[in-house]
Design a protein around this motif. Sequence first.
Motif, mmCIF file in Angstrom:
data_model
loop_
_atom_site.group_PDB
_atom_site.id
_atom_site.type_symbol
_atom_site.label_atom_id
_atom_site.label_comp_id
_atom_site.label_asym_id
_atom_site.label_seq_id
_atom_site.Cartn_x
_atom_site.Cartn_y
_atom_site.Cartn_z
ATOM 1 N N GLN A 137 0.820 -1.225 0.000
ATOM 2 C CA GLN A 137 0.000 0.000 0.000
ATOM 3 C C GLN A 137 0.849 1.266 0.000
ATOM 4 N N ILE A 138 1.937 1.196 -0.754
ATOM 5 C CA ILE A 138 2.818 2.347 -0.985
ATOM 6 C C ILE A 138 2.640 2.751 -2.443
ATOM 7 N N THR A 139 2.452 4.030 -2.697
ATOM 8 C CA THR A 139 2.299 4.495 -4.076
ATOM 9 C C THR A 139 3.656 4.526 -4.770
ATOM 10 N N PHE A 140 3.757 3.838 -5.880
ATOM 11 C CA PHE A 140 4.961 3.866 -6.712
ATOM 12 C C PHE A 140 4.779 4.989 -7.725
ATOM 13 N N ILE A 141 5.662 5.977 -7.703
ATOM 14 C CA ILE A 141 5.520 7.129 -8.594
ATOM 15 C C ILE A 141 6.069 6.752 -9.964
ATOM 16 N N GLY A 142 5.192 6.152 -10.740
ATOM 17 C CA GLY A 142 5.525 5.620 -12.044
ATOM 18 C C GLY A 142 4.370 4.760 -12.505
ATOM 19 N N PRO A 143 4.516 4.073 -13.618
ATOM 20 C CA PRO A 143 3.438 3.211 -14.109
ATOM 21 C C PRO A 143 3.302 1.934 -13.288
ATOM 22 N N SER A 144 2.277 1.158 -13.592
ATOM 23 C CA SER A 144 2.049 -0.099 -12.890
ATOM 24 C C SER A 144 3.088 -1.140 -13.270
ATOM 25 N N SER A 145 3.192 -2.182 -12.454
ATOM 26 C CA SER A 145 4.143 -3.261 -12.741
ATOM 27 C C SER A 145 3.813 -3.944 -14.062
ATOM 28 N N GLU A 146 2.526 -4.029 -14.387
ATOM 29 C CA GLU A 146 2.117 -4.673 -15.642
ATOM 30 C C GLU A 146 2.622 -3.888 -16.849
ATOM 31 N N ILE A 147 2.522 -2.562 -16.784
ATOM 32 C CA ILE A 147 2.979 -1.730 -17.899
ATOM 33 C C ILE A 147 4.505 -1.778 -18.004
ATOM 34 N N ILE A 148 5.185 -1.742 -16.862
ATOM 35 C CA ILE A 148 6.650 -1.838 -16.877
ATOM 36 C C ILE A 148 7.082 -3.131 -17.549
ATOM 37 N N ASP A 149 6.416 -4.230 -17.216
ATOM 38 C CA ASP A 149 6.722 -5.518 -17.835
ATOM 39 C C ASP A 149 6.486 -5.474 -19.338
ATOM 40 N N LYS A 150 5.351 -4.930 -19.722
ATOM 41 C CA LYS A 150 4.946 -4.933 -21.128
ATOM 42 C C LYS A 150 5.889 -4.103 -21.984
ATOM 43 N N MET A 151 6.273 -2.916 -21.485
ATOM 44 C CA MET A 151 7.109 -2.028 -22.289
ATOM 45 C C MET A 151 8.600 -2.223 -22.024
ATOM 46 N N GLY A 152 8.950 -2.826 -20.898
ATOM 47 C CA GLY A 152 10.351 -3.079 -20.593
ATOM 48 C C GLY A 152 10.935 -4.203 -21.419
ATOM 49 N N ASN A 153 10.075 -5.111 -21.845
ATOM 50 C CA ASN A 153 10.510 -6.196 -22.722
ATOM 51 C C ASN A 153 10.426 -5.701 -24.156
ATOM 52 N N LYS A 154 11.576 -5.518 -24.787
ATOM 53 C CA LYS A 154 11.618 -4.895 -26.102
ATOM 54 C C LYS A 154 10.811 -5.663 -27.148
ATOM 55 N N ALA A 155 10.872 -6.988 -27.085
ATOM 56 C CA ALA A 155 10.130 -7.785 -28.061
ATOM 57 C C ALA A 155 8.624 -7.603 -27.871
ATOM 58 N N GLU A 156 8.172 -7.599 -26.624
ATOM 59 C CA GLU A 156 6.753 -7.402 -26.336
ATOM 60 C C GLU A 156 6.315 -5.992 -26.747
ATOM 61 N N ALA A 157 7.181 -5.018 -26.495
ATOM 62 C CA ALA A 157 6.864 -3.625 -26.870
ATOM 63 C C ALA A 157 6.731 -3.494 -28.386
ATOM 64 N N ARG A 158 7.639 -4.115 -29.121
ATOM 65 C CA ARG A 158 7.575 -4.093 -30.596
ATOM 66 C C ARG A 158 6.263 -4.684 -31.093
ATOM 67 N N LYS A 159 5.891 -5.806 -30.499
ATOM 68 C CA LYS A 159 4.668 -6.487 -30.905
ATOM 69 C C LYS A 159 3.446 -5.596 -30.668
ATOM 70 N N THR A 160 3.428 -4.943 -29.520
ATOM 71 C CA THR A 160 2.323 -4.041 -29.185
ATOM 72 C C THR A 160 2.251 -2.881 -30.167
ATOM 73 N N SER A 168 12.817 -9.241 -35.701
ATOM 74 C CA SER A 168 12.167 -10.435 -35.171
ATOM 75 C C SER A 168 10.867 -10.070 -34.468
ATOM 76 N N LYS A 169 9.856 -10.907 -34.690
ATOM 77 C CA LYS A 169 8.544 -10.671 -34.084
ATOM 78 C C LYS A 169 8.479 -11.207 -32.667
ATOM 79 N N GLU A 170 9.299 -12.214 -32.366
ATOM 80 C CA GLU A 170 9.330 -12.825 -31.034
ATOM 81 C C GLU A 170 10.784 -12.899 -30.565
ATOM 82 N N PRO A 171 11.012 -12.896 -29.257
ATOM 83 C CA PRO A 171 12.384 -13.048 -28.760
ATOM 84 C C PRO A 171 12.943 -14.422 -29.110
ATOM 85 N N ILE A 172 14.248 -14.498 -29.291
ATOM 86 C CA ILE A 172 14.894 -15.760 -29.651
ATOM 87 C C ILE A 172 16.047 -16.038 -28.695
ATOM 88 N N THR A 173 16.444 -17.309 -28.634
ATOM 89 C CA THR A 173 17.595 -17.692 -27.814
ATOM 90 C C THR A 173 18.653 -18.427 -28.634
#
Length: 450
Positions: free
Chosen positions: A99-122, A134-139
Amino acid sequence: MFKKILIANRGEIAVRIIRACREMGIQTVAVYSEMDKEALHTQLADEAVCIGPAPAKNSYLNMENIINATLLTGAEAIHPGFGFLSENSKFAKMCKQCQITFIGPSSEIIDKMGNKAEARKTMMEVGVPIIPGSKEPITAAEDGIDIAKEIGYPVIIKASAGGGGKGMRIVNSEEEFINSFKMAQKEAMNSFSDDHMYIEKYLVNPRHIEFQILADEFGNVIHLGERDCSIQRRHQKLIEESPSVVIDEDLRTRMGDAAILAAHAVKYTNAGTIEFLLDKNKDFYFIEMNTRIQVEHPVSEMVTGIDLIKEQINIAFGNPLEITQKDVKITGHAIECRINAEDPDHNFRPSPGTIENLHLPGGNGIRIDSALFCGYKIPPTYDSMIAKLIVYGRDREEAIKKLRSSLGEFIVQGVKTNIDFQYKIINHPKFQAGNVDTHFVQELMSEEEN
């Protein structure tokens, strides 16, 4: 409004946030490592709490200790600044659970946009232009070779979960692909504990253009124009300016609309940055989104008159944006130089030590964001940036003149700095003409060697 905010950071950004909070009548809590006990941010805050030994993993990256310090002091919110935990979705989620306010976006948005492959897809799904890749991340390197063949060389290999130039390699031919891929992947694993990679077409001599956005919880999104961040060394920005000399009103509108579309696509909230590459034909491509305040945010503040830290705090408290897109007016020109404690004559190696003498430039249109003071000991443990010099002029020519004068007046004795190197950059004819791209610094260094 919040009564007390904890700043989960150090150095100049911690000082910057403390000052904004003071102006808003908000009490502040500084956290510090054992090495930073006498640092400026600990002295300026209303309270200060030690959160561990010098290594960042034991202090500024120690989520449990930071949460405990927040609860102990009764702070209602945490401002993460940039770097450290600012884009850590686990930390943002922990804040919410406590119950502490994080001054920034939600964890879900950070995950979505922090992953470059997911961000590209979006971005692809909503029609924001992206660089072919590449459309998906590769290993597997073999999969990367197939993608590189399809889009054509040169390509750039990037860590899917990366940032700050880590886990990146430019590849010009199939012969060098596998070795480059493995090296980038190893670096990505060491830096981010994630070996997923993706491949992009490498644009030759592009400009790096980013758009500052603000978004509230009510679906309102605006942009504050662009910053040109093309002056870089090894993917690390050195000089940023706003506006860009190559962006006219039509292109600004189109890129700004794309940035707003990107933010709407993920229901973004708080301050963020949409980063693009701009090619010689003025075609632009999304590369990533930074879900935090940027190092270079002051140049946007200088040309718009909008305090981004205060806006972050207001949005996090649940207030709607009071600024509409029509209210945003870009006036004059601002340039920022990053001053680092490093030795350009010896491959820019870090130069920690004690500040024996210090003189900071001043005057009309001159701003210094720093945590330096005479006698301060620059630790070897953290980032080498020790100050940001920001100048504002009626136009770019005046801003460059002020920057030249200010760099000449900026004295830091006791450690090596990049001040003279920055001076060389701004006095170069190509910089003064605005004819630069992301390879400018590399070319400048080659000129000096020859």
